[in-house]
Write a protein that holds these residues in place. Structure first.
Motif, PDB file in Angstrom:
ATOM      1  N   GLY A  49      -2.650 -17.206  -4.289  1.00  0.00           N
ATOM      2  CA  GLY A  49      -2.706 -18.368  -4.819  1.00  0.00           C
ATOM      3  C   GLY A  49      -3.489 -18.822  -5.734  1.00  0.00           C
ATOM      4  N   SER A  50      -4.296 -17.808  -6.270  1.00  0.00           N
ATOM      5  CA  SER A  50      -5.366 -18.092  -7.248  1.00  0.00           C
ATOM      6  C   SER A  50      -4.498 -18.235  -8.617  1.00  0.00           C
ATOM      7  CB  SER A  50      -6.171 -16.699  -7.515  1.00  0.00           C
ATOM      8  OG  SER A  50      -6.923 -16.790  -6.407  1.00  0.00           O
ATOM      9  N   VAL A  51      -4.804 -19.347  -9.222  1.00  0.00           N
ATOM     10  CA  VAL A  51      -4.211 -19.684 -10.702  1.00  0.00           C
ATOM     11  C   VAL A  51      -5.404 -19.503 -11.848  1.00  0.00           C
ATOM     12  CG1 VAL A  51      -3.288 -21.531 -11.835  1.00  0.00           C
ATOM     13  CG2 VAL A  51      -2.859 -21.715  -9.512  1.00  0.00           C
ATOM     14  N   TYR A  52      -4.710 -18.784 -12.873  1.00  0.00           N
ATOM     15  CA  TYR A  52      -5.834 -18.504 -13.908  1.00  0.00           C
ATOM     16  C   TYR A  52      -5.344 -19.218 -15.271  1.00  0.00           C
ATOM     17  CZ  TYR A  52      -6.662 -14.699 -10.499  1.00  0.00           C
ATOM     18  OH  TYR A  52      -6.918 -13.878  -9.385  1.00  0.00           O
ATOM     19  N   PRO A  53      -6.241 -19.270 -16.022  1.00  0.00           N
ATOM     20  CA  PRO A  53      -7.670 -18.970 -15.756  1.00  0.00           C
ATOM     21  C   PRO A  53      -8.420 -19.724 -14.604  1.00  0.00           C
ATOM     22  CG  PRO A  53      -7.247 -20.537 -17.521  1.00  0.00           C
ATOM     23  CD  PRO A  53      -6.129 -20.398 -17.235  1.00  0.00           C
ATOM     24  N   THR A  64     -16.058 -17.163  -0.956  1.00  0.00           N
ATOM     25  CA  THR A  64     -14.779 -17.318  -1.459  1.00  0.00           C
ATOM     26  C   THR A  64     -14.719 -17.274  -2.917  1.00  0.00           C
ATOM     27  OG1 THR A  64     -14.768 -19.490   0.373  1.00  0.00           O
ATOM     28  CG2 THR A  64     -13.601 -19.599  -1.414  1.00  0.00           C
ATOM     29  N   ASP A  65     -15.740 -17.522  -3.628  1.00  0.00           N
ATOM     30  CA  ASP A  65     -15.662 -17.121  -4.993  1.00  0.00           C
ATOM     31  C   ASP A  65     -15.107 -15.712  -5.382  1.00  0.00           C
ATOM     32  OD1 ASP A  65     -16.803 -19.762  -5.082  1.00  0.00           O
ATOM     33  OD2 ASP A  65     -18.687 -18.928  -5.715  1.00  0.00           O
ATOM     34  N   LEU A  66     -15.518 -14.725  -4.578  1.00  0.00           N
ATOM     35  CA  LEU A  66     -15.248 -13.457  -4.773  1.00  0.00           C
ATOM     36  C   LEU A  66     -13.554 -13.559  -4.416  1.00  0.00           C
ATOM     37  CD1 LEU A  66     -15.264 -10.483  -4.818  1.00  0.00           C
ATOM     38  CD2 LEU A  66     -16.254 -10.392  -2.676  1.00  0.00           C
ATOM     39  N   SER A  67     -13.165 -13.904  -3.232  1.00  0.00           N
ATOM     40  CA  SER A  67     -11.681 -13.551  -3.015  1.00  0.00           C
ATOM     41  C   SER A  67     -10.716 -14.467  -3.689  1.00  0.00           C
ATOM     42  CB  SER A  67     -11.656 -14.313  -1.398  1.00  0.00           C
ATOM     43  OG  SER A  67     -12.504 -13.654  -0.564  1.00  0.00           O
ATOM     44  N   GLN A  68     -11.132 -15.855  -4.199  1.00  0.00           N
ATOM     45  CA  GLN A  68     -10.414 -16.493  -5.344  1.00  0.00           C
ATOM     46  C   GLN A  68     -10.420 -15.903  -6.608  1.00  0.00           C
ATOM     47  OE1 GLN A  68      -8.421 -18.715  -4.175  1.00  0.00           O
ATOM     48  NE2 GLN A  68      -9.238 -20.569  -3.252  1.00  0.00           N
TER      49      GLN A  68
END
Length: 348
Positions: free
Chosen positions: A54-58, A43-47
């Motif tokens: 849907g990933s929000v940065y930072p 999941t860390d890799l995918s996110q």
């Protein structure tokens, strides 16, 4: 707010880079944890790479966190300074608002607060365990039992509970035949747990290349799914099949391996949609289902079970500086069976 060092992704293509993030000031019911180890989940890799959208940065990944309590708030009674503790995939939920029972709060998606790539109930972003420290409400902190090493315990807080929860729900145990599809980061823990529960365990893998590992982990049988004879030989065999791989399979073929009243449970996220023939489900009262992580009480129960039976993850420990190469290896399945970051390396 306080500053803490972390590895941060600024975009889907930036990779993880050293930086700093802000943690909220601890309140009366908070536990401040110095992180010693953090597991690396797919999941860390995918996110980090926004593969699901849907990933929000930072973004700071990491939801398999083990560390040591540095400080506790005035209302904290369950934890003490210096104690080893863990944090899993969520850090708040509906329970704190009285919305649903404690054992189901992780399924209350309206109030569920993920450990990272989310927002807490005050609207602040959540950042995960690829960091020096974290502040968590006491109700979402877990005791790490004595005798369970911190590094090998870390993946239990996601992979471990993801396997334990369906095995417990579908009552794996003596007299039950359990199949595990895929012998990877999830599957290797499933084999250990199902064996410890007393079930007859079969690994279903694409090839026989990991057969020796399967036997070492506790599997009674090992079959290659690339062999069409496997599905004929094992028809109507299993009470429970756990699908730990993130691929779209021929679900009808696997449903055919179930006994009457058997359950096929999806744990990995399929890469695309699949089709299911309803007739075998109806005719033999079979179930196609899914399962994710468990509740905080169930996770604590899982840790006690693992301590009792000597179950930990098979790990490869890495410094944080190797995280991008670890992601590449994870993407191609080149790890047996979980990466864990030694967070002491963050200060180097």
């Amino acid at each position: 707010m306080s500053q803490t060092r972390a590895y941060v992704a600024s975009s889907a293509t930036s990779g993880l880079q050293p930086g700093t993030i802000e943690r909220r000031e601890p309140g009366a019911d908070d536990v401040v944890i110095d992180i010693t180890h953090c597991g690396v989940c797919h999941t860390d890799l995918s996110q980090t790479r926004n593969e699901w959208g849907g990933s929000v940065y930072p973004l700071v990944p990491g939801h398999e966190i083990v560390g040591v309590v540095r400080a506790v708030g005035a209302a904290v009674r369950e934890f003490r300074v210096g104690e080893r503790v863990g944090v899993g995939t969520f850090v708040d939920g509906g329970h704190s608002l009285g919305v649903c029972a404690r054992e189901h709060e992780h399924r209350d998606h309206k109030h569920f607060v993920p450990t990272y790539n989310g927002k807490d109930h005050e609207g602040r972003p959540t950042y995960g365990g690829y960091a020096q420290s974290i502040v968590v409400k006491q109700g979402y902190v877990l005791h790490i039992p004595d005798g369970v090493p911190s590094d090998a315990a870390a993946p239990l807080l996601c992979a471990g509970i993801t396997m334990y929860s369906p095995l417990r729900h579908w009552k794996a145990g003596p007299g039950k035949k359990v199949a595990v599809v895929g012998l990877g980061g999830l599957g290797h823990i499933a084999v250990k747990m199902a064996h410890a529960m007393g079930a007859e365990v079969t690994v279903l893998s694409q090839s026989l290349s990991k057969q020796a590992d399967g036997a070492r982990l506790g599997a009674d049988h090992f079959h290659a799914t690339s062999d069409p004879e496997t599905f004929k030989k094992l028809a109507d065999t299993f009470d429970l099949i756990l699908v730990t791989v993130g691929a779209t399979l021929d679900w009808n073929a696997y449903i055919g391996l179930l006994r009457m009243d058997g359950a096929l449970v999806l744990l990995g996220i399929p890469s695309g949609p699949g089709s299911v023939d309803a007739f075998p489900l109806i005719a033999s009262r079979k179930t196609l289902s899914g399962s994710g992580v468990g509740s905080i009480p169930e996770c604590q129960e899982m840790l006690a079970f693992c301590a009792k039976h000597g179950i930990v993850s098979d790990i490869e420990t890495i410094p944080i500086q190797q995280i991008e190469s670890a992601f590449e290896r994870l993407a191609r399945g080149d790890v047996r069976y979980r990466f864990v970051i030694d967070m002491a390396s963050l200060g180097k």
